[in-house]
Design a protein around this motif. Structure first.
Motif, mmCIF file in Angstrom:
data_model
loop_
_atom_site.group_PDB
_atom_site.id
_atom_site.type_symbol
_atom_site.label_atom_id
_atom_site.label_comp_id
_atom_site.label_asym_id
_atom_site.label_seq_id
_atom_site.Cartn_x
_atom_site.Cartn_y
_atom_site.Cartn_z
ATOM 1 N N GLN A 148 51.044 28.735 64.423
ATOM 2 C CA GLN A 148 49.806 28.234 63.808
ATOM 3 C C GLN A 148 49.465 26.845 64.335
ATOM 4 O O GLN A 148 48.315 26.560 64.656
ATOM 5 C CB GLN A 148 49.954 28.167 62.273
ATOM 6 N N THR A 149 50.476 25.976 64.433
ATOM 7 C CA THR A 149 50.260 24.612 64.926
ATOM 8 C C THR A 149 49.768 24.631 66.364
ATOM 9 O O THR A 149 48.846 23.902 66.737
ATOM 10 C CB THR A 149 51.589 23.817 64.850
ATOM 11 N N ARG A 150 50.390 25.482 67.187
ATOM 12 C CA ARG A 150 50.000 25.547 68.599
ATOM 13 C C ARG A 150 48.614 26.163 68.773
ATOM 14 O O ARG A 150 47.847 25.735 69.630
ATOM 15 C CB ARG A 150 51.055 26.287 69.408
ATOM 16 N N ASN A 151 48.275 27.156 67.946
ATOM 17 C CA ASN A 151 46.925 27.731 68.033
ATOM 18 C C ASN A 151 45.870 26.713 67.640
ATOM 19 O O ASN A 151 44.800 26.657 68.266
ATOM 20 C CB ASN A 151 46.825 28.999 67.170
ATOM 21 N N ALA A 152 46.164 25.900 66.614
ATOM 22 C CA ALA A 152 45.214 24.855 66.209
ATOM 23 C C ALA A 152 45.053 23.840 67.340
ATOM 24 O O ALA A 152 43.935 23.390 67.638
ATOM 25 C CB ALA A 152 45.697 24.168 64.929
#
Ligand SMILES: [Zn+2]
Length: 120
Positions: A57-61
């Protein structure tokens, strides 16, 4: 890219005791249940990867922010990036996936750039 590596001394004095105690603790916690041991190892592996790479999730954001800040263009070839499948390239791997330490690139550009850095 200079990726830090453990010296022989660090491997011997830091990593080996850490790995031995981690392994012993896994065995102790599993209490001879191979299913629990497997699940603990798997969960630990996943969490260690998140520690290094951040959660999906952090990397997609971060990818979405980079896509906006780069106006949808690859940071290497300056051509349009696809809506999905673009990759985050870290300047220094040990500094992690942060806005300042990454750029969004095509998979092919990423691979070619890494090959050039490794063999250049
Ligand atoms: Zn590109």
């Amino acid at each position: 890219m200079n990726t830090p590596r453990l010296t022989d001394t660090q491997r011997l004095e830091l990593f080996e005791p850490l790995f031995a105690s981690t392994r012993a603790e896994l065995e102790r916690l599993a209490d001879r249940d191979p299913r629990v041991l497997w699940a603990l190892r798997r969960k630990l592996t996943k969490e260690l990867i998140y520690l290094e790479r951040g959660s999906p999730q952090t990397r997609n954001a971060l990818k979405r922010r980079k896509m906006r800040s780069q106006n949808g263009l690859c940071a290497i070839c300056r051509q349009t990036l696809p809506p999905s499948g673009a990759e985050l390239d870290r300047g220094d791997a040990f500094l992690g996936y942060t806005d300042d330490n990454t750029r969004l690139v095509h998979h092919g550009c990423h691979v070619a750039d890494q090959r050039r850095k490794n063999y250049g």
